[in-house]
Design a protein around this motif. Structure first.
Motif, PDB file in Angstrom:
ATOM      1  N   VAL A   1     -27.184 -16.025  40.694  1.00 39.72           N
ATOM      2  CA  VAL A   1     -26.846 -16.550  42.022  1.00 39.72           C
ATOM      3  C   VAL A   1     -26.085 -15.482  42.806  1.00 39.72           C
ATOM      4  O   VAL A   1     -25.160 -14.857  42.285  1.00 39.72           O
ATOM      5  CB  VAL A   1     -26.009 -17.847  41.891  1.00 39.72           C
ATOM      6  CG1 VAL A   1     -25.625 -18.378  43.267  1.00 39.72           C
ATOM      7  CG2 VAL A   1     -26.803 -18.903  41.128  1.00 39.72           C
ATOM      8  N   ASP A   2     -26.502 -15.289  44.041  1.00 41.79           N
ATOM      9  CA  ASP A   2     -25.938 -14.255  44.901  1.00 41.79           C
ATOM     10  C   ASP A   2     -24.759 -14.808  45.701  1.00 41.79           C
ATOM     11  O   ASP A   2     -24.920 -15.721  46.501  1.00 41.79           O
ATOM     12  CB  ASP A   2     -27.044 -13.791  45.866  1.00 41.79           C
ATOM     13  CG  ASP A   2     -26.881 -12.341  46.300  1.00 41.79           C
ATOM     14  OD1 ASP A   2     -25.918 -11.694  45.853  1.00 41.79           O
ATOM     15  OD2 ASP A   2     -27.722 -11.877  47.078  1.00 41.79           O
TER      16      ASP A   2
ATOM     17  N   ALA B   1     -22.817  -0.458  41.432  1.00 45.01           N
ATOM     18  CA  ALA B   1     -24.257  -0.546  41.727  1.00 45.01           C
ATOM     19  C   ALA B   1     -25.017  -0.949  40.463  1.00 45.01           C
ATOM     20  O   ALA B   1     -25.998  -1.697  40.530  1.00 45.01           O
ATOM     21  CB  ALA B   1     -24.754   0.794  42.257  1.00 45.01           C
ATOM     22  N   ALA B   2     -24.537  -0.479  39.304  1.00 45.67           N
ATOM     23  CA  ALA B   2     -25.236  -0.782  38.045  1.00 45.67           C
ATOM     24  C   ALA B   2     -25.212  -2.283  37.768  1.00 45.67           C
ATOM     25  O   ALA B   2     -26.242  -2.882  37.435  1.00 45.67           O
ATOM     26  CB  ALA B   2     -24.578  -0.010  36.893  1.00 45.67           C
ATOM     27  N   TYR B   3     -24.048  -2.917  37.910  1.00 48.12           N
ATOM     28  CA  TYR B   3     -23.962  -4.362  37.670  1.00 48.12           C
ATOM     29  C   TYR B   3     -24.837  -5.114  38.662  1.00 48.12           C
ATOM     30  O   TYR B   3     -25.604  -6.019  38.294  1.00 48.12           O
ATOM     31  CB  TYR B   3     -22.501  -4.844  37.784  1.00 48.12           C
ATOM     32  CG  TYR B   3     -22.380  -6.348  37.619  1.00 48.12           C
ATOM     33  CD1 TYR B   3     -22.386  -6.921  36.342  1.00 48.12           C
ATOM     34  CD2 TYR B   3     -22.320  -7.203  38.720  1.00 48.12           C
ATOM     35  CE1 TYR B   3     -22.325  -8.297  36.180  1.00 48.12           C
ATOM     36  CE2 TYR B   3     -22.257  -8.569  38.566  1.00 48.12           C
ATOM     37  CZ  TYR B   3     -22.265  -9.121  37.298  1.00 48.12           C
ATOM     38  OH  TYR B   3     -22.213 -10.485  37.150  1.00 48.12           O
TER      39      TYR B   3
ATOM     40  N   THR C   1     -25.237  -8.961  45.360  1.00 43.30           N
ATOM     41  CA  THR C   1     -26.181  -7.832  45.339  1.00 43.30           C
ATOM     42  C   THR C   1     -25.897  -6.848  46.468  1.00 43.30           C
ATOM     43  O   THR C   1     -26.188  -5.670  46.354  1.00 43.30           O
ATOM     44  CB  THR C   1     -27.633  -8.329  45.453  1.00 43.30           C
ATOM     45  OG1 THR C   1     -27.739  -9.184  46.581  1.00 43.30           O
ATOM     46  CG2 THR C   1     -28.051  -9.067  44.196  1.00 43.30           C
ATOM     47  N   LEU C   2     -25.308  -7.355  47.558  1.00 46.22           N
ATOM     48  CA  LEU C   2     -25.102  -6.510  48.734  1.00 46.22           C
ATOM     49  C   LEU C   2     -23.838  -5.666  48.615  1.00 46.22           C
ATOM     50  O   LEU C   2     -23.827  -4.497  48.960  1.00 46.22           O
ATOM     51  CB  LEU C   2     -25.023  -7.404  49.973  1.00 46.22           C
ATOM     52  CG  LEU C   2     -25.073  -6.715  51.327  1.00 46.22           C
ATOM     53  CD1 LEU C   2     -26.409  -6.013  51.517  1.00 46.22           C
ATOM     54  CD2 LEU C   2     -24.861  -7.739  52.431  1.00 46.22           C
ATOM     55  N   CYS C   3     -22.753  -6.282  48.125  1.00 46.27           N
ATOM     56  CA  CYS C   3     -21.486  -5.547  48.093  1.00 46.27           C
ATOM     57  C   CYS C   3     -20.597  -6.103  46.976  1.00 46.27           C
ATOM     58  O   CYS C   3     -20.848  -5.807  45.804  1.00 46.27           O
ATOM     59  CB  CYS C   3     -20.792  -5.587  49.443  1.00 46.27           C
ATOM     60  SG  CYS C   3     -20.804  -7.192  50.277  1.00 46.27           S
TER      61      CYS C   3
END
Ligand code: FE
Length: 197
Positions: free
Chosen positions: A154-155, A124-126, A104-106
């Motif tokens: 899961v991040d 950013a969309a994904y 989510t961050l990069c």
């Protein structure tokens, strides 16, 4: 953006890269050899390496258990160099749970195993939609998840990288390792798609 602007940006980033590498070496943080080794590890990564791990896990229950317990060691067992890389975790899809990996961050990604992430993984969309609407997102890859299947997002982070162990498709019971590995795609190990026979 014009082609000229793009070319200028690329030239700037090349110069920046050269400068950062020179600084890392000058300050004694990394040696040129360590930088070269890290580049070579990432260059060797490819979805085919992950697919070999998946195919082996499908056919060797002991390997599968080792992989779920310590995927870093399981990757090294297959000849993938994991030294200096963040730990790898493998998430097993089951008939009741489907896993989807995002950073989510990069763009954190198990590069030593799977190579460079696909371009959309960094978008950013994904990153937003994987969290907000994972079912809708995977449907765009043609993945229809039944309502009773739980989706776990899961991040991946700088400290821990994740990859998905998809379910072995029906009809592949007699297949050998190479044939199995050939049907495992990059997206199957991220969780946007599932392998089919
Ligand atoms: Fe990241």
């Amino acid at each position: 953006m014009s082609i000229l602007d793009t070319a200028l940006l690329e030239a700037d980033s090349d110069q920046l890269l050269v400068a950062v590498r020179a600084l890392l070496t000058a300050k004694g943080i990394l040696s040129p050899e360590e930088i070269a080794e890290r580049i070579s590890i990432t260059d060797k990564g490819s979805p085919a390496q992950g697919a070999r791990m998946v195919a082996r896990a499908w056919t060797d229950p002991d390997y599968r258990a080792r992989m779920l317990a310590d995927a870093t060691a399981a990757a090294e067992e297959m000849g993938i160099m994991m030294r200096g890389m963040p730990p790898l975790g493998v998430l097993e899809n089951t008939p009741s749970v489907h896993n989807l990996v995002v950073c989510t961050l990069c763009s954190c990604y198990p590069r030593a195993v799977l190579g460079y992430p696909p371009f959309w993984f960094k978008s950013a969309a994904y990153r937003a939609r994987a969290v907000r609407d994972p079912r809708g997102l995977v449907a765009e890859w043609g993945t229809q998840l039944a309502d009773d299947v739980k989706v776990r997002v899961v991040d991946s982070t700088a400290d821990y990288r994740w990859m998905v162990l998809p379910m072995r498709p029906a009809g592949t019971e007699t297949w050998g390792l190479e044939q199995l590995a050939a049907i495992v795609r990059e997206g199957d190990m991220i969780g946007v798609s599932v392998p089919t026979a």
